[in-house]
Motif scaffolding. Structure first.
Motif, PDB file in Angstrom:
ATOM      1  N   GLY A  28      -7.941  -4.178  -8.638  1.00  0.00           N
ATOM      2  CA  GLY A  28      -8.240  -5.313  -7.776  1.00  0.00           C
ATOM      3  C   GLY A  28      -9.200  -4.944  -6.662  1.00  0.00           C
ATOM      4  N   GLU A  29      -8.990  -3.775  -6.085  1.00  0.00           N
ATOM      5  CA  GLU A  29      -9.882  -3.302  -5.023  1.00  0.00           C
ATOM      6  C   GLU A  29     -11.313  -3.151  -5.530  1.00  0.00           C
ATOM      7  N   MET A  32     -13.528  -6.402  -6.096  1.00  0.00           N
ATOM      8  CA  MET A  32     -14.172  -7.047  -4.951  1.00  0.00           C
ATOM      9  C   MET A  32     -15.623  -6.597  -4.802  1.00  0.00           C
ATOM     10  N   PRO A 229      -6.302  -7.932 -13.608  1.00  0.00           N
ATOM     11  CA  PRO A 229      -6.467  -7.908 -12.141  1.00  0.00           C
ATOM     12  C   PRO A 229      -7.841  -8.388 -11.689  1.00  0.00           C
ATOM     13  N   ALA A 230      -8.902  -7.916 -12.346  1.00  0.00           N
ATOM     14  CA  ALA A 230     -10.252  -8.317 -11.941  1.00  0.00           C
ATOM     15  C   ALA A 230     -10.470  -9.810 -12.148  1.00  0.00           C
ATOM     16  N   VAL A 233      -8.752 -11.637  -9.285  1.00  0.00           N
ATOM     17  CA  VAL A 233      -9.497 -11.451  -8.036  1.00  0.00           C
ATOM     18  C   VAL A 233     -10.767 -12.292  -8.031  1.00  0.00           C
ATOM     19  N   LYS A 237     -11.755 -15.163  -5.525  1.00  0.00           N
ATOM     20  CA  LYS A 237     -12.956 -14.923  -4.720  1.00  0.00           C
ATOM     21  C   LYS A 237     -13.967 -16.047  -4.886  1.00  0.00           C
ATOM     22  N   LEU A 242     -10.519 -15.599  -0.477  1.00  0.00           N
ATOM     23  CA  LEU A 242     -10.344 -14.204  -0.055  1.00  0.00           C
ATOM     24  C   LEU A 242     -11.302 -13.844   1.086  1.00  0.00           C
ATOM     25  N   ALA A 248      -9.857  -4.125   1.004  1.00  0.00           N
ATOM     26  CA  ALA A 248      -9.820  -4.525  -0.409  1.00  0.00           C
ATOM     27  C   ALA A 248      -8.566  -4.025  -1.121  1.00  0.00           C
ATOM     28  N   ILE A 251      -5.948  -6.777  -1.677  1.00  0.00           N
ATOM     29  CA  ILE A 251      -6.312  -7.987  -2.424  1.00  0.00           C
ATOM     30  C   ILE A 251      -5.196  -8.444  -3.352  1.00  0.00           C
ATOM     31  N   ILE A 252      -4.737  -7.565  -4.224  1.00  0.00           N
ATOM     32  CA  ILE A 252      -3.707  -7.958  -5.191  1.00  0.00           C
ATOM     33  C   ILE A 252      -2.399  -8.323  -4.498  1.00  0.00           C
ATOM     34  N   ILE A 255      -2.809 -11.814  -3.014  1.00  0.00           N
ATOM     35  CA  ILE A 255      -2.803 -12.878  -4.031  1.00  0.00           C
ATOM     36  C   ILE A 255      -1.385 -13.137  -4.531  1.00  0.00           C
TER      37      ILE A 255
END
Length: 417
Positions: A28-29, A32, A229-230, A233, A237, A242, A248, A251-252, A255
């Protein structure tokens, strides 16, 4: 060892060993910054599973993990050396759990110093306890987070993104840069192939075919999960949800908390605390593994044993976490040292090339000095186009050069298959 697992059970355990805080928060990080390119960690893990199928049957027949492979071939000192080298890559995984736990506690309102102190204390205490029951409970939180993530995919308009994720990955992967693509792919895939944490499940399969099929099934599952995950995100986004997060790594967790927030703030906080507990539980298990490896590698040295070994393990991981890298980058940066040290000798073993104990030690030692040297230079501020790739190549080239010198000198022979 009891060999009772079916292929599907082997696959389930391989996937569960891969799907954790590092994978979830790290992907997830990265998403971003790199879009669908952030899925590379999960895809590299899946690729490692595919590579593992080529020698899974041989590992199963031997009944030995990689550490015993080295010990059986080159003696106790080589086994201890590989155990000590394993501490290096495990420190990176532990640092990832620390990153995750701190990010979640920061999101809940704790300061950075307080979060670090609490995370380290909890990991140390948990590492001294029986983790069987705790690990089962913590797995429930990871499973729950996966279910919530799927709901977030649907509700956050990420479904269409997920369906096109392979094409988007091909388009976004160049954002990583060639160096990062190579270093992440090689380091993660090679660690899957050489990690005793994965080997233990193969060895417990009922039959050799079960070990092979377990790897294939796990690879397929990980490819499907890698894009999740991506996709989530990117859905949030692109929906403009976000914009208020500065870290970052959060992020997960953010969410997930948002997705269950309509059920009440307490539910969201409970899920975050559960995720934090999962990070701490994983960290405790890794700390125990590092402690055992240190005890094994430093037999006879009273200072590095028991609680002191645990403190050494936590100190190493904290130093890595404090470097300020991303979650995946933290793991990869030390994975490459381990791979650069042992890869050539491991391949030689699989290819039935006969090395003496001193030759194996020289090859691994040369690779370690070269790879770790470049890593320390990068940490000290030396400029490399890609420090991880430079460290990986330095170790592989140095150890391969020694191997070639030994071969040219005629001191190498091939055993019959």
């Amino acid at each position: 060892m009891r060999r009772t697992l079916s292929a599907f059970q082997v696959a389930a355990l391989l996937v569960s060993a891969s799907y954790g805080i590092g994978f979830l928060l790290g992907s997830g990080e990265m998403a971003m910054t790199y879009g669908m390119g952030g899925s590379i960690y999960g895809l590299a893990t899946a690729f490692g599973m595919l590579l593992l199928t080529f020698f899974a049957a041989r590992l199963w027949r031997s009944g030995m993990s990689i550490w015993d492979f080295f010990g059986a071939a080159f003696g106790e000192r080589s086994r201890q050396a590989v155990a000590l080298l394993s501490v290096i890559w495990m420190a990176g995984v532990l640092a990832a759990q620390i990153h995750g736990g701190v990010a979640i506690l920061n999101l809940l309102g704790l300061s950075a110093i307080a979060a670090y102190a609490l995370v380290l204390l909890c990991i140390l205490v948990a590492s001294r306890l029986n983790l069987r029951t705790a690990s089962a409970v913590l797995s429930v939180f990871l499973l729950a987070s996966g279910v919530v993530l799927v709901l977030a995919l649907i509700n956050g308009n990420g479904g269409a993104i997920y369906l096109k994720s392979p094409q988007r990955f091909i388009a976004d992967a160049p954002l990583l840069g060639i160096g990062a693509m190579v270093s992440i792919s090689v380091a993660v895939a090679a660690l899957v192939c050489t990690g005793a944490d994965y080997h233990q499940f193969l060895l417990a399969a009922r039959r050799a075919s079960g070990a092979v099929w377990g790897c294939l099934i796990a690879a397929g599952c990980l490819i499907a999960v890698s894009f999740l995950p991506a996709s989530v995100v990117l859905g949030f986004k692109e929906g403009g949800h976000l914009t208020n997060l500065s870290d970052a790594k959060q992020i997960i967790p953010f969410i997930l908390a948002q997705e269950v927030g309509h059920l009440g703030a307490a539910i969201g906080s409970t899920l975050l605390l559960g995720l934090s507990a999962a990070a701490l539980g994983s960290g405790a298990a890794i700390t125990r593994a590092m402690t055992e490896a240190l005890d094994s590698a430093t037999q006879g040295i009273e200072f590095v044993s028991g609680i002191r070994a645990s403190l050494v393990a936590l100190g190493m991981a904290t130093a890595l976490a404090a470097r300020g890298q991303g979650i995946v980058a933290t793991m990869v940066s030390v994975n490459v040292i381990y791979i650069g040290s042992i890869a050539i000798v491991f391949v030689a073993l699989l290819a039935n090339w006969k090395l003496t104990a001193s030759q194996a030690s020289l090859i691994m030692g040369t690779g370690f000095v070269a790879s770790a040297g470049v890593y320390l230079l990068a940490w000290a501020g030396a400029r490399f186009t890609d420090g991880d790739l430079a460290s990986l190549l330095a170790g592989l080239v140095a150890s391969a050069s020694v191997f070639c010198i030994v071969a040219i000198a005629g001191k190498l022979r091939k055993l019959p298959s």
